[in-house]
Design a protein around this motif. Structure first.
Motif, PDB file in Angstrom:
ATOM      1  N   LEU A   1       0.851  -1.179   0.000  1.00  0.00           N
ATOM      2  CA  LEU A   1       0.000   0.000   0.000  1.00  0.00           C
ATOM      3  C   LEU A   1       0.893   1.237   0.000  1.00  0.00           C
ATOM      4  N   LEU A   2       0.763   2.080  -1.012  1.00  0.00           N
ATOM      5  CA  LEU A   2       1.727   3.157  -1.265  1.00  0.00           C
ATOM      6  C   LEU A   2       1.295   4.518  -0.751  1.00  0.00           C
ATOM      7  N   GLU A   3       0.130   4.619  -0.119  1.00  0.00           N
ATOM      8  CA  GLU A   3      -0.463   5.893   0.296  1.00  0.00           C
ATOM      9  C   GLU A   3      -0.744   6.758  -0.943  1.00  0.00           C
ATOM     10  N   THR A   4      -1.240   7.957  -0.701  1.00  0.00           N
ATOM     11  CA  THR A   4      -1.729   8.756  -1.830  1.00  0.00           C
ATOM     12  C   THR A   4      -0.609   9.204  -2.767  1.00  0.00           C
ATOM     13  N   GLY A   5       0.524   9.636  -2.204  1.00  0.00           N
ATOM     14  CA  GLY A   5       1.614  10.114  -3.055  1.00  0.00           C
ATOM     15  C   GLY A   5       2.256   8.996  -3.847  1.00  0.00           C
ATOM     16  N   GLY A   6       2.607   7.911  -3.154  1.00  0.00           N
ATOM     17  CA  GLY A   6       3.196   6.779  -3.844  1.00  0.00           C
ATOM     18  C   GLY A   6       2.226   6.131  -4.810  1.00  0.00           C
ATOM     19  N   GLY A   7       0.936   6.102  -4.435  1.00  0.00           N
ATOM     20  CA  GLY A   7      -0.073   5.518  -5.313  1.00  0.00           C
ATOM     21  C   GLY A   7      -0.263   6.309  -6.588  1.00  0.00           C
ATOM     22  N   LEU A   8      -0.282   7.643  -6.459  1.00  0.00           N
ATOM     23  CA  LEU A   8      -0.417   8.474  -7.661  1.00  0.00           C
ATOM     24  C   LEU A   8       0.807   8.310  -8.556  1.00  0.00           C
ATOM     25  N   ARG A   9       1.992   8.299  -7.973  1.00  0.00           N
ATOM     26  CA  ARG A   9       3.200   8.158  -8.792  1.00  0.00           C
ATOM     27  C   ARG A   9       3.205   6.823  -9.540  1.00  0.00           C
ATOM     28  N   LYS A  10       2.790   5.755  -8.883  1.00  0.00           N
ATOM     29  CA  LYS A  10       2.738   4.441  -9.560  1.00  0.00           C
ATOM     30  C   LYS A  10       1.743   4.457 -10.718  1.00  0.00           C
ATOM     31  N   ALA A  11       0.663   5.220 -10.581  1.00  0.00           N
ATOM     32  CA  ALA A  11      -0.392   5.234 -11.597  1.00  0.00           C
ATOM     33  C   ALA A  11      -0.110   6.165 -12.765  1.00  0.00           C
ATOM     34  N   LEU A  12       0.942   6.976 -12.694  1.00  0.00           N
ATOM     35  CA  LEU A  12       1.174   7.971 -13.744  1.00  0.00           C
ATOM     36  C   LEU A  12       1.281   7.386 -15.147  1.00  0.00           C
TER      37      LEU A  12
END
Length: 223
Positions: free
Chosen positions: A80-91
């Protein structure tokens, strides 16, 4: 202006237990409709482009729920990457340029918050957050998050609550070395440069983060 939409659907929803022991929070229903579908409705009504949801806790249920729709899934099953890590993974799924991000675990009344942000966005901004005065929130625990200067720039602390939807330029996510981090880290960089702005929502907002918030949200919708 057409922008992609990222819906954060990966969290464990611990405040919503025991409901989230068997159902991911975005699939909790309010007035007969899931929180995720309500968020998707707002995006569609505002005319967003590509839609991405991330998944972690009970993620297969969310995959099954969006199957057959034009929605991409960013899988965080491993971590679970939290919001910042999650957004970066989804770019890679979202493309370049600004993106709308949204937390689905809230209910809005009044104008479509995504539409409001899209109309207000301009070239001065690296972030534009939708804010709600504390007195117009329902189910909120705690103080506000921000205030605004006369030009509409964000200041930490005050009586305005971040409503969970924003437009954000994600370019500077690459400057953050951690894999798991909150978007608060990016906001701090942007606030320091005077390029983070807020917009005050003309309506009410309900946090649907706990089981006792569900009837509050349904009453707000009925009102």
């Amino acid at each position: 202006m057409t922008l992609p939409l990222m819906i954060f659907a990966a969290g464990k929803g611990t405040r919503m237990a025991p409901l989230t022991d068997v159902t991911p929070k975005p699939l909790i229903q309010v007035a007969g409709r899931t929180l995720l579908d309500r968020a998707l409705d707002l995006g569609r009504e505002a005319g967003v482009g590509r839609v991405v949801v991330n998944t972690h806790h009970l993620g297969q249920q969310i995959r099954d729920h969006v199957a057959g729709r034009d929605i991409a899934v960013s899988d965080e099953a491993g971590m679970l990457l939290e919001t910042g890590g999650g957004l970066r993974k989804a770019l890679p799924l979202l493309g370049t340029g600004p993106v709308v991000t949204m937390n689905p675990d809230v209910i809005w009344t009044g104008p479509n918050p995504i539409g409001e942000l899209l109309r207000a966005w301009d070239a001065r901004m690296d972030a534009l957050l939708m804010l709600v005065p504390l007195e117009r929130t329902v189910g909120r625990q705690g103080d506000g998050d921000f205030s605004l200067d006369p030009a509409g720039r964000l200041i930490r602390g005050g009586g305005l609550v971040y409503g969970g939807v924003q437009i954000l330029r994600p370019d500077r996510l690459s400057e953050i070395g951690d894999e798991v981090f909150s978007l608060n880290r990016l906001w701090d960089l942007i606030i320091a440069e005077g390029r983070a702005f807020g917009l005050v929502h003309d309506g009410q907002w309900c946090d649907v983060g706990r089981p006792d918030c569900i009837p509050l949200a349904e009453a707000l919708l009925d009102g």
